[in-house]
Design an enzyme around this catalytic site. Structure first.
Site, PDB file in Angstrom:
ATOM      1  N   GLY A 192     -24.633 -24.046  -8.851  1.00 27.53           N
ATOM      2  CA  GLY A 192     -23.323 -23.558  -8.424  1.00 27.53           C
ATOM      3  C   GLY A 192     -23.124 -22.068  -8.673  1.00 27.53           C
ATOM      4  N   ASP A 210     -28.367 -26.884  -2.911  1.00 24.62           N
ATOM      5  CA  ASP A 210     -27.166 -26.832  -2.081  1.00 24.62           C
ATOM      6  C   ASP A 210     -26.447 -25.498  -2.281  1.00 24.62           C
ATOM      7  OD1 ASP A 210     -26.184 -27.404  -4.653  1.00 24.62           O
ATOM      8  OD2 ASP A 210     -24.590 -28.705  -3.907  1.00 24.62           O
TER       9      ASP A 210
END
Ligand code: QUE
Length: 359
Positions: free
Chosen positions: A122, A153
Site C-alpha cells: 500500500g 496491486d
C-alpha cells in the site's frame, strides 16, 4: 474523523501525515477515505499549490516505531472479512484504496512523497503516483504480496511492467527489498535526500518554494545501487514469460545469486506469481490507469477469498512461522482455468469505478 492520518494545510501546501505507528502506518479504509477527501478538496482549491505526504514521527521518539513510511494495507482486517463476512468489508477497503491510488495518479498538482522508511504494498501505491518521490538512507521498498498469497496491486500492475528490463518481474516474484539508492537506480524514486535534510526540505516547500527546485537543491548523490551489479542476470533469468520458464532459467544458471533468488521465488505463493505475470501481460491492453485498477479490483476480490491469502497472512503476520502451505503448491498446478476465474469480469459487489468527478 480518524486520528490514523494527520491532515493540515500550511499556507499553499496540503500536508498528509500517516499516523498509525504500531502498524508501520499500514493503510486502513478510514485512512484512505480521509486522504481522498482532503486531496479532492485541495484539488479544487486555488490556494493549494502542492501536497506533502509523509509519516508522522512517533510520539515517544521510539525509533522502532518511526521505521515506516507505509508497510502496506490492513490485511489482517481483510483476512477477517474473508473468513467472517464473505469479503464484503475487505472489498470495500480495496475499493477505497484503489480510488485513492487513482486520484493520486491523475492529480493535477505536485505531490511529494517522503519514502523515509518501509515502503511496501500500500505504501508503494501512494508513493509511485506522486510526481516527486524522495528516497533516503531509511527507504526499504518491496512488493511482498507473494509472501501472503495476495498479488502486486495498488497500481503495481501498471508501474512494474514499465521498469527497465525484467526488474518488475524480479520485484514481484522475489519480493526483493530495495534500499533508497536502488530505488533511484530503478526510477522508483526521483530524488535522494539524507533524512537529516527532510525537515528543511518540507519547511521550504511549505514556505512556498517550488518542490522540484527545493528537492534538486537539497538532493545528494545516491550511493551506488547494489542491484545494478545484478541487472544483467535479472534481465536474463527473469526474462522468460512464464513462472516455470523463470524457475528453469534460475536452476540452469546454478550460480550463487541464481540459487538465492530461486529459493525466494519458490517460497512465494505460486498463484501470486502467475497472477503477476498475467497482470503484466494484460497491462499492455489497459489504455488507462483506471483500466488497470478495474482489473486489479477484479483480481483482489477473488484473491482475498482464496485459501492462500488467509494462509499467507496467518504464516507471516499472525503465527509468524513463515511456513505457509500454498494450494496449489506447485506452479504447474496453477492452471489457466484458475487464472481465468481470478481475472474474470463482474466480481461480487460489482466493478470498480474511479471517483465520479475523475471518470
Ligand atoms: C507481505 C505483505 C504485507 C506484509 C508482509 C508481507 C502487507 C502488509 C503488511 C503489514 C505489516 C504490518 C502491519 C500491517 C500490515 O505486511 O501487505 O497491518 O501492522 O500490509 O510479507 O504483502
Amino acid at each position: 474523523m480518524t486520528t490514523e492520518v494527520h491532515i493540515h494545510s500550511h499556507g499553499p501546501v496540503g500536508h498528509i501525515s500517516l499516523n498509525r505507528p504500531k502498524a508501520l502506518h499500514a493503510l486502513t479504509q478510514a485512512m484512505c477515505e480521509a486522504m481522498a477527501e482532503a486531496l479532492l478538496a485541495w484539488r479544487d482549491d486555488d490556494a493549494i499549490t502542492a501536497v506533502i505526504l509523509d509519516h508522522a514521527p512517533s510520539p515517544d521518539g521510539d525509533p522502532k516505531l518511526s521505521r515506516g513510511f507505509c508497510a502496506g494495507g490492513d490485511v489482517a482486517m481483510v483476512r477477517k472479512s474473508a473468513l467472517e463476512d464473505d469479503g464484503v468489508s475487505g472489498r470495500a477497503f480495496f475499493y477505497a484504496e484503489y480510488r485513492l491510488n487513482h486520484l493520486m495518479f491523475t492529480y493535477p498538482k505536485p505531490i511529494v512523497a517522503f519514502m523515509d522508511g518501509v515502503t511496501m504494498g500500500g505504501g508503494v501505491g501512494i508513493s509511485q503516483p506522486c510526481q516527486f518521490r524522495v528516497a533516503t538512507e531509511n527507504t526499504l521498498f518491496a512488493m511482498p504480496e507473494g509472501n501472503i498469497g495476495l498479488f502486486p496491486d495498488v497500481g503495481a500492475g501498471w508501474y512494474l511492467p514499465r521498469l527497465r528490463g525484467a526488474v518488475g518481474k524480479f520485484l514481484a516474484l522475489t519480493a526483493a527489498r530495495l534500499d533508497g539508492a536502488e530505488c533511484m537506480w530503478a526510477g522508483l524514486a526521483t530524488h535522494y535526500l539524507t533524512s537529516d535534510r527532510l525537515a528543511e526540505a518540507k519547511a521550504r516547500i511549505i514556505a512556498g518554494e517550488a518542490p522540484g527546485g527545493v528537492l534538486a537543491n537539497m538532493a545528494s548523490h545516491a550511493p551506488d545501487a547494489r542491484i545494478a551489479g545484478n541487472a544483467a542476470k535479472i534481465d536474463l533469468l527473469f526474462g522468460p514469460d512464464t513462472l516455470e520458464g523463470i524457475i528453469a532459467a534460475l536452476k540452469a544458471d546454478g550460480g550463487d545469486w541464481a540459487k538465492k533468488e530461486l529459493k525466494a521465488v519458490q517460497a512465494k505463493c505460486p498463484t501470486t506469481g502467475k497472477v503477476a505475470l498475467r497482470q503484466f501481460a494484460e497491462n499492455a491492453n489497459c489504455a488507462s490507469f483506471a483500466d488497470n485498477m478495474r482489473m486489479e479490483y477484479r483480481i483482489a476480490s477473488r484473491m482475498m477469498l482464496r485459501h492462500d491469502f488467509a494462509e499467507g497472512v496467518r504464516a507471516v503476520l499472525i503465527d509468524k512461522d513463515n511456513d505457509p502451505a500454498w494450494d496449489p503448491a506447485k506452479p504447474e498446478d496453477v492452471i489457466d482455468a484458475l487464472l481465468d476465474g481470478i481475472f474474470a469480469e463482474d466480481p461480487d459487489g460489482g466493478e470498480w469505478t474511479p471517483f465520479p468527478e475523475l471518470a
